[in-house]
Scaffold this motif. Structure first.
Motif, PDB file in Angstrom:
ATOM      1  N   ILE A 247       0.835  -1.201   0.000  1.00  0.00           N
ATOM      2  CA  ILE A 247       0.000   0.000   0.000  1.00  0.00           C
ATOM      3  C   ILE A 247       0.869   1.249   0.000  1.00  0.00           C
ATOM      4  CG2 ILE A 247      -1.631   1.342   1.390  1.00  0.00           C
ATOM      5  CD1 ILE A 247      -2.817  -1.368   2.308  1.00  0.00           C
ATOM      6  N   ALA A 248       1.924   1.242   0.814  1.00  0.00           N
ATOM      7  CA  ALA A 248       2.823   2.399   0.866  1.00  0.00           C
ATOM      8  C   ALA A 248       3.519   2.612  -0.471  1.00  0.00           C
ATOM      9  CB  ALA A 248       3.848   2.204   1.973  1.00  0.00           C
ATOM     10  N   ALA A 249       3.876   1.526  -1.151  1.00  0.00           N
ATOM     11  CA  ALA A 249       4.554   1.651  -2.436  1.00  0.00           C
ATOM     12  C   ALA A 249       3.622   2.232  -3.485  1.00  0.00           C
ATOM     13  CB  ALA A 249       5.068   0.291  -2.887  1.00  0.00           C
ATOM     14  N   LYS A 250       2.357   1.823  -3.471  1.00  0.00           N
ATOM     15  CA  LYS A 250       1.420   2.330  -4.471  1.00  0.00           C
ATOM     16  C   LYS A 250       1.126   3.807  -4.276  1.00  0.00           C
ATOM     17  CE  LYS A 250      -3.101   1.667  -6.580  1.00  0.00           C
ATOM     18  NZ  LYS A 250      -3.492   3.081  -6.404  1.00  0.00           N
ATOM     19  N   ALA A 251       1.302   4.319  -3.067  1.00  0.00           N
ATOM     20  CA  ALA A 251       1.006   5.726  -2.806  1.00  0.00           C
ATOM     21  C   ALA A 251       1.867   6.661  -3.640  1.00  0.00           C
ATOM     22  CB  ALA A 251       1.198   6.036  -1.325  1.00  0.00           C
ATOM     23  N   THR A 252       3.010   6.181  -4.116  1.00  0.00           N
ATOM     24  CA  THR A 252       3.925   7.046  -4.858  1.00  0.00           C
ATOM     25  C   THR A 252       3.541   7.196  -6.319  1.00  0.00           C
ATOM     26  OG1 THR A 252       5.414   5.196  -5.368  1.00  0.00           O
ATOM     27  CG2 THR A 252       5.813   6.422  -3.323  1.00  0.00           C
ATOM     28  N   ALA A 253       2.856   6.190  -6.896  1.00  0.00           N
ATOM     29  CA  ALA A 253       2.491   6.261  -8.310  1.00  0.00           C
ATOM     30  C   ALA A 253       1.469   5.195  -8.632  1.00  0.00           C
ATOM     31  CB  ALA A 253       3.712   6.090  -9.208  1.00  0.00           C
ATOM     32  N   GLU A 254       0.545   5.528  -9.537  1.00  0.00           N
ATOM     33  CA  GLU A 254      -0.518   4.597  -9.907  1.00  0.00           C
ATOM     34  C   GLU A 254       0.028   3.332 -10.553  1.00  0.00           C
ATOM     35  OE1 GLU A 254      -3.965   3.300  -9.516  1.00  0.00           O
ATOM     36  OE2 GLU A 254      -4.053   5.471  -9.435  1.00  0.00           O
ATOM     37  N   GLN A 255       1.164   3.432 -11.266  1.00  0.00           N
ATOM     38  CA  GLN A 255       1.661   2.294 -12.025  1.00  0.00           C
ATOM     39  C   GLN A 255       2.884   1.640 -11.380  1.00  0.00           C
ATOM     40  OE1 GLN A 255      -0.127   1.199 -14.536  1.00  0.00           O
ATOM     41  NE2 GLN A 255      -1.536   2.920 -14.354  1.00  0.00           N
ATOM     42  N   GLY A 256       3.057   1.818 -10.067  1.00  0.00           N
ATOM     43  CA  GLY A 256       4.204   1.202  -9.414  1.00  0.00           C
ATOM     44  C   GLY A 256       4.230  -0.302  -9.606  1.00  0.00           C
ATOM     45  N   LEU A 257       5.398  -0.866  -9.873  1.00  0.00           N
ATOM     46  CA  LEU A 257       5.526  -2.284 -10.160  1.00  0.00           C
ATOM     47  C   LEU A 257       6.095  -3.026  -8.966  1.00  0.00           C
ATOM     48  CD1 LEU A 257       7.025  -2.135 -13.779  1.00  0.00           C
ATOM     49  CD2 LEU A 257       4.636  -2.321 -13.096  1.00  0.00           C
ATOM     50  N   ARG A 258       5.574  -4.239  -8.758  1.00  0.00           N
ATOM     51  CA  ARG A 258       6.080  -5.062  -7.674  1.00  0.00           C
ATOM     52  C   ARG A 258       7.569  -5.343  -7.856  1.00  0.00           C
ATOM     53  NH1 ARG A 258       7.689  -9.715  -7.820  1.00  0.00           N
ATOM     54  NH2 ARG A 258       6.772 -10.111  -9.844  1.00  0.00           N
ATOM     55  N   GLY A 259       8.004  -5.545  -9.105  1.00  0.00           N
ATOM     56  CA  GLY A 259       9.392  -5.899  -9.346  1.00  0.00           C
ATOM     57  C   GLY A 259      10.378  -4.828  -8.954  1.00  0.00           C
ATOM     58  N   GLU A 260       9.904  -3.578  -8.763  1.00  0.00           N
ATOM     59  CA  GLU A 260      10.789  -2.484  -8.410  1.00  0.00           C
ATOM     60  C   GLU A 260      10.893  -2.287  -6.902  1.00  0.00           C
ATOM     61  OE1 GLU A 260       9.198   0.847 -10.427  1.00  0.00           O
ATOM     62  OE2 GLU A 260       9.621   0.089 -12.425  1.00  0.00           O
ATOM     63  N   LEU A 261      10.168  -3.059  -6.123  1.00  0.00           N
ATOM     64  CA  LEU A 261      10.154  -2.860  -4.677  1.00  0.00           C
ATOM     65  C   LEU A 261      11.239  -3.690  -4.011  1.00  0.00           C
ATOM     66  CD1 LEU A 261       6.317  -3.081  -3.969  1.00  0.00           C
ATOM     67  CD2 LEU A 261       7.691  -1.054  -4.412  1.00  0.00           C
ATOM     68  N   PRO A 262      12.097  -3.071  -3.231  1.00  0.00           N
ATOM     69  CA  PRO A 262      13.089  -3.861  -2.498  1.00  0.00           C
ATOM     70  C   PRO A 262      12.412  -4.736  -1.452  1.00  0.00           C
ATOM     71  CG  PRO A 262      13.102  -1.559  -1.782  1.00  0.00           C
ATOM     72  CD  PRO A 262      12.219  -1.627  -2.982  1.00  0.00           C
ATOM     73  N   GLY A 263      12.775  -5.997  -1.436  1.00  0.00           N
ATOM     74  CA  GLY A 263      12.191  -6.914  -0.467  1.00  0.00           C
ATOM     75  C   GLY A 263      10.764  -7.305  -0.759  1.00  0.00           C
ATOM     76  N   ALA A 264      10.306  -7.089  -1.990  1.00  0.00           N
ATOM     77  CA  ALA A 264       8.923  -7.429  -2.333  1.00  0.00           C
ATOM     78  C   ALA A 264       8.727  -8.938  -2.283  1.00  0.00           C
ATOM     79  CB  ALA A 264       8.595  -6.919  -3.732  1.00  0.00           C
ATOM     80  N   PRO A 265       7.524  -9.397  -1.935  1.00  0.00           N
ATOM     81  CA  PRO A 265       7.256 -10.841  -1.934  1.00  0.00           C
ATOM     82  C   PRO A 265       7.422 -11.426  -3.323  1.00  0.00           C
ATOM     83  CG  PRO A 265       5.219  -9.596  -1.682  1.00  0.00           C
ATOM     84  CD  PRO A 265       6.333  -8.621  -1.529  1.00  0.00           C
ATOM     85  N   THR A 266       7.882 -12.641  -3.393  1.00  0.00           N
ATOM     86  CA  THR A 266       8.096 -13.310  -4.677  1.00  0.00           C
ATOM     87  C   THR A 266       6.756 -13.669  -5.307  1.00  0.00           C
ATOM     88  OG1 THR A 266       8.129 -15.505  -3.693  1.00  0.00           O
ATOM     89  CG2 THR A 266      10.240 -14.303  -3.808  1.00  0.00           C
ATOM     90  N   PRO A 267       6.755 -13.902  -6.617  1.00  0.00           N
ATOM     91  CA  PRO A 267       5.510 -14.319  -7.263  1.00  0.00           C
ATOM     92  C   PRO A 267       4.922 -15.582  -6.640  1.00  0.00           C
ATOM     93  CG  PRO A 267       7.119 -13.670  -8.914  1.00  0.00           C
ATOM     94  CD  PRO A 267       7.834 -13.664  -7.596  1.00  0.00           C
ATOM     95  N   GLU A 268       5.783 -16.508  -6.248  1.00  0.00           N
ATOM     96  CA  GLU A 268       5.307 -17.756  -5.637  1.00  0.00           C
ATOM     97  C   GLU A 268       4.628 -17.471  -4.300  1.00  0.00           C
ATOM     98  OE1 GLU A 268       8.226 -18.384  -8.633  1.00  0.00           O
ATOM     99  OE2 GLU A 268       8.394 -17.260  -6.741  1.00  0.00           O
ATOM    100  N   ARG A 269       5.217 -16.568  -3.532  1.00  0.00           N
ATOM    101  CA  ARG A 269       4.630 -16.229  -2.229  1.00  0.00           C
ATOM    102  C   ARG A 269       3.287 -15.526  -2.407  1.00  0.00           C
ATOM    103  NH1 ARG A 269       7.312 -12.188   2.292  1.00  0.00           N
ATOM    104  NH2 ARG A 269       5.936 -12.741   4.047  1.00  0.00           N
ATOM    105  N   LEU A 270       3.209 -14.641  -3.380  1.00  0.00           N
ATOM    106  CA  LEU A 270       1.948 -13.960  -3.658  1.00  0.00           C
ATOM    107  C   LEU A 270       0.877 -14.948  -4.103  1.00  0.00           C
ATOM    108  CD1 LEU A 270       3.280 -10.819  -5.561  1.00  0.00           C
ATOM    109  CD2 LEU A 270       2.280 -10.848  -3.272  1.00  0.00           C
ATOM    110  N   ARG A 271       1.260 -15.867  -4.984  1.00  0.00           N
ATOM    111  CA  ARG A 271       0.294 -16.850  -5.483  1.00  0.00           C
ATOM    112  C   ARG A 271      -0.211 -17.732  -4.341  1.00  0.00           C
ATOM    113  NH1 ARG A 271       3.366 -18.929  -8.752  1.00  0.00           N
ATOM    114  NH2 ARG A 271       2.927 -17.498 -10.482  1.00  0.00           N
ATOM    115  N   ASP A 272       0.677 -18.140  -3.468  1.00  0.00           N
ATOM    116  CA  ASP A 272       0.267 -18.959  -2.323  1.00  0.00           C
ATOM    117  C   ASP A 272      -0.724 -18.208  -1.440  1.00  0.00           C
ATOM    118  OD1 ASP A 272       1.871 -21.007  -3.200  1.00  0.00           O
ATOM    119  OD2 ASP A 272       3.507 -20.606  -1.787  1.00  0.00           O
ATOM    120  N   ALA A 273      -0.465 -16.911  -1.229  1.00  0.00           N
ATOM    121  CA  ALA A 273      -1.354 -16.124  -0.373  1.00  0.00           C
ATOM    122  C   ALA A 273      -2.727 -15.964  -1.013  1.00  0.00           C
ATOM    123  CB  ALA A 273      -0.733 -14.756  -0.106  1.00  0.00           C
ATOM    124  N   VAL A 274      -2.753 -15.711  -2.311  1.00  0.00           N
ATOM    125  CA  VAL A 274      -4.027 -15.544  -3.005  1.00  0.00           C
ATOM    126  C   VAL A 274      -4.822 -16.849  -2.991  1.00  0.00           C
ATOM    127  CG1 VAL A 274      -5.063 -15.150  -5.283  1.00  0.00           C
ATOM    128  CG2 VAL A 274      -3.272 -13.622  -4.434  1.00  0.00           C
TER     129      VAL A 274
END
Length: 268
Positions: free
Chosen positions: A205-232
């Motif tokens: 949420i904090a990362a998105k506050a900076t720009a509408e098109q912020g990408l997960r891949g640009e976030l330091p320490g962002a959850p991996t795609p596998e971790r996101l998929r497991d959570a969903v």
């Protein structure tokens, strides 16, 4: 954040959107009678970006004269304005159409109707909101599950934060609704109230506050795609179980009450 949000908090959030007096904008721009208008979209969900537009949604009331002649009036109206560099997007439905949407197990219209960010209200709005519990059923879980799937597929293609947060918001709203009977769309509040909410939502949420098109891949320490998929997938399974266990009724009520409200409002 629930429908009991104080006016002071509402005003503060609207001011943070860059347009502190949205009610005045409506008074200047909209001539026909509005039943209500509220803030929806990212500002309601709790993760607007600095460049987010402001989504305004609600209902208007077509006069009897417009309904009994030869011409068929438009029952949905859309308007857009630019104020102080902020884009405002207002969509309203005629009261009868709005009531029919409520009877189609549409979670969106209930979120708009029960939004704590109210810009224009009337006694008819209050009556409409009071009838919302009658139309809620456990089948509203299908709405949130379907929307989450659509947004997740969009995220997998785009790698953008917006559809990812929409995915989590829809799943958590559905889970909360099935368990409590309350329509709650504010993601930061949902993250605190649903124990299984991923711990990294605040970071996203904090990362998105900076720009509408912020990408997960640009976030330091962002959850991996596998971790996101497991959570969903885990939240999807939790929504399934919450829907099976829900004490919400299987059948809708309120059709007669909504019909009578529309007739009284139109004739009154």
């Amino acid at each position: 954040m629930t429908t009991g949000t104080t006016a002071a908090v509402v005003k503060e959030r609207l001011a943070a959107a860059g347009v502190p007096e949205l009610g005045e904008v409506l008074a200047e721009e909209v001539a026909e009678p509005l039943v209500f208008a509220s803030v929806s979209g990212a500002h309601l969900y709790g993760f607007p970006s600095t460049d987010s537009d402001v989504d305004l949604r609600g209902a208007h009331l077509l006069p009897v004269e417009a309904l009994i002649g030869l011409e068929t009036p438009r029952d949905t109206q859309s308007r857009m304005w630019l104020r102080e560099g902020v884009e405002l997007d207002l969509v309203t439905h005629d009261l009868a159409k709005y009531a029919r949407l409520m009877l189609r197990r549409n979670g969106y219209v209930l979120e708009q109707l029960l939004s704590p960010l109210v810009l224009r209200t009337t006694p008819v709005h209050a009556e409409l909101a009071a009838l919302a519990p009658l139309v809620l059923t456990r089948h509203h879980g299908h709405h949130y599950r379907g929307f989450a799937r659509t947004q997740w597929r969009l995220f997998e293609r785009s790698d953008e934060l917006k559809p990812l947060l929409y995915t989590f918001r829809a799943l958590l709203t559905g889970i909360h609704l099935m368990r409590s009977g309350e329509v709650l769309a504010h993601l930061p509040t949902l993250a605190a109230e649903v124990p299984s909410a991923p711990p990294y939502l605040g970071q996203l949420i904090a990362a998105k506050a900076t720009a509408e098109q912020g990408l997960r891949g640009e976030l330091p320490g962002a959850p991996t795609p596998e971790r996101l998929r497991d959570a969903v997938e885990a939240l999807g399974a939790e929504l399934d179980q919450a829907q099976r266990d829900s004490t919400l009724p299987a059948e809708q009520r309120g059709h007669r009450e909504l019909h009578e409200l529309v007739v009284r409002a139109r004739l009154g």
